[in-house]
Design an enzyme around this catalytic site. Structure first.
Site, PDB file in Angstrom:
ATOM      1  N   LYS A 105      33.757  35.199  17.195  1.00 22.57           N
ATOM      2  CA  LYS A 105      33.376  34.064  18.037  1.00 22.57           C
ATOM      3  C   LYS A 105      33.658  34.371  19.505  1.00 22.57           C
ATOM      4  CE  LYS A 105      34.629  29.154  18.525  1.00 22.57           C
ATOM      5  NZ  LYS A 105      35.473  28.083  17.933  1.00 22.57           N
ATOM      6  N   SER A 107      33.270  24.042  17.721  1.00 23.83           N
ATOM      7  CA  SER A 107      32.732  25.061  18.594  1.00 23.83           C
ATOM      8  C   SER A 107      32.348  26.352  17.865  1.00 23.83           C
ATOM      9  CB  SER A 107      33.747  25.383  19.699  1.00 23.83           C
ATOM     10  OG  SER A 107      34.973  25.831  19.148  1.00 23.83           O
ATOM     11  N   SER A 163      37.017  22.408  15.258  1.00 18.39           N
ATOM     12  CA  SER A 163      35.974  23.386  15.569  1.00 18.39           C
ATOM     13  C   SER A 163      35.693  24.418  14.493  1.00 18.39           C
ATOM     14  CB  SER A 163      36.319  24.114  16.870  1.00 18.39           C
ATOM     15  OG  SER A 163      36.188  23.238  17.951  1.00 18.39           O
TER      16      SER A 163
END
Length: 481
Positions: free
Chosen positions: A79, A155, A179
């Site tokens: 990520k 996220s 997230s």
């Protein structure tokens, strides 16, 4: 090569794929090439990968010294938020960091390398992560493979979209207010936020007072367990630490959890309505637990939401402002309003306006509320509740073009973080399981919340639920192939 590469991506989990690499049935290079082919074919549709690193990955896959870890040769996405990987860009989907290249690994990424993963790129994330969708202006929005008009969450939205569509067999994720768990829920995956301090943040000394954590979204419970075994553990001097157990978490998956006392809630502590499909998902999961012999009882979350969310959002704003000031030495200049999304600029200004005594009170208040929440849940082994009160939202629901950070937090982000953020602040482990699909075909996760430092009970119950109601053969309509 004797293995069908495409079939491996479509039918096997990452541990099975790694076992074939170790047995010589397939090579890491063959797997990397297949993942790259899939990313190139599908990323124009999903926009899940924001920073391709294909040459880097091919070189790592071909290296005879590729570590012989539990995930040897498995193609992997990292990520694009906060994770330091030597020699690789870390942009955080933010123009201010667009030229930043990590000077060194962090302990977490060193452990990822030792596990044998092959990095092929960074997954798309919202700018600086303060969003439950993935729509950064710099890289563009990521789409949900179950419905292109819906968000995959945030996220870790790019990560979840890439995994659900089977671009790659494994992705990293992180969670500061839901997230990891929200994208897992929206994309039909398993997502664990581990107990506070279970995975070291080194070299960061702290992040949101232990509220943020690294781990993954996965297809199966056992992959999450094996990954936590591989990357978990503290380093000397960690501010928060939770020692790893003597028995690997992987061994807990499939073990009889015994008769558990399970609390169930569908009532939002913010007093907000819950979507009917979400309530159905939790109620069906509770009925399944009861059919498996567990003691199930209705409970409520005892939490003053407005007090909690006010303190949490002030605390995170103060740390965000501090983080940008600290980044001046790396970037070579201060951040300006043109360097960030309007929402991020609002967060920075909010953080700068908070004085020391207020910040101290907020941190103490969060710790007191966390202690009270933990105590109120301690008489049950596990709590069952929503991950988020609504199935995946249409794109644009959380606009980072907003200049009013307080309204955004109170009316948009906060209502959707009400079942996740309290466990970031309190440090309790929480896991999203893909136990429900709506009438119109959207996944809905159900969250298991454990006692302090007790991921073992979560893995045992999750493994039992996965065996009773398997999800491994579900496929979104948008698939890499």
């Amino acid at each position: 090569m004797s293995a069908d590469i495409a079939a491996l991506f479509d039918e096997r989990d990452s541990l099975e794929i790694a076992a074939l690499v170790k047995a010589g049935e397939v090579t890491a290079s063959e797997l990397a090439d297949e993942a790259i082919r899939r990313i190139e074919a599908l990323n124009p549709v999903l926009n899940a990968v924001s920073i391709p690193l294909f040459d880097y990955g091919r070189e790592a896959a071909a290296d005879p010294a590729l570590p012989d870890g539990p995930f040897k040769g498995v193609p992997f996405l990292l990520k694009d938020l906060g994770t330091l990987w030597e020699g690789v860009p870390m942009v955080n989907s933010c123009p201010y960091f667009k030229d930043f290249v990590c000077p060194a690994d962090m302990t977490y990424t060193r452990r990822i390398k030792q596990a044998g993963f092959v990095l092929l790129g960074r997954s798309n994330a919202p700018e600086l992560g303060w969003c439950l969708a993935t729509e950064p202006a710099l890289f563009g929005r990521a789409n949900n493979p179950w419905n292109l008009e819906r968000t995959p969450g945030g996220s870790s939205g790019g990560a979840a979209a890439a995994l659900a569509s089977r671009m790659v067999p494994f992705v990293d994720a992180s969670d500061g207010a839901g997230s990891t768990r929200v994208p897992a829920s929206h994309c039909g995956l398993v997502g664990l936020k581990p107990a506070r301090g279970r995975v070291t943040l080194d070299p960061y000394p702290d992040y949101w007072y232990g509220g943020a954590s690294f781990l993954a979204v996965t297809h199966t419970v056992r992959e999450t367990a094996a990954y936590l075994d591989a990357v978990g553990g503290r380093v000397t001097g960690d501010v928060y630490y939770t020692d790893m157990p003597e028995t690997p978490y992987l061994d807990e998956v499939g073990r009889d959890p015994g008769t558990l006392r399970i609390g169930v809630t569908t009532a939002s502590p913010a007093g907000l309505p819950i979507h009917d499909e979400v309530a159905q998902a939790v109620q069906a999961a509770a009925a399944l637990c009861e059919s498996l012999g567990h003691q199930v009882e209705e409970r409520e979350l005892d939490l003053d939401w407005e007090r909690f969310w006010g303190a949490y959002t002030r605390m995170t704003a103060a740390q965000t402002a501090s983080g940008f000031e600290d980044s001046e030495a790396l970037i070579g200049r201060p951040v300006t309003e043109d360097d960030v999304a309007p929402l991020i600029w609002g967060i920075i200004q909010k953080g700068k306006a908070i004085d020391g005594p207020q910040h101290y009170r907020d941190v103490n208040d969060l710790r007191l509320m966390g202690r009270e929440l933990i105590a109120s849940l301690a008489d049950c082994d596990v709590h069952l509740m929503p991950v988020i009160g609504h199935p995946a939202r249409p794109h644009g629901h959380y606009p980072m073009t907003s200049t009013d950070i307080d309204r955004y937090n109170a009316e948009l982000l906060g209502p959707d973080a009400v079942f996740t953020a309290p466990f970031n602040a309190s440090g309790l482990p929480g896991m999203s399981l893909p136990l429900h699909v709506t009438a119109d075909g959207l996944p809905v996760g159900v969250q298991l919340v454990g006692r302090e430092c007790d991921e073992r009970a979560l893995f045992r119950l999750a493994g039992q639920l996965e065996a009773a109601k398997p999800w491994k053969d579900r496929r979104p309509p948008i698939l890499a192939s």
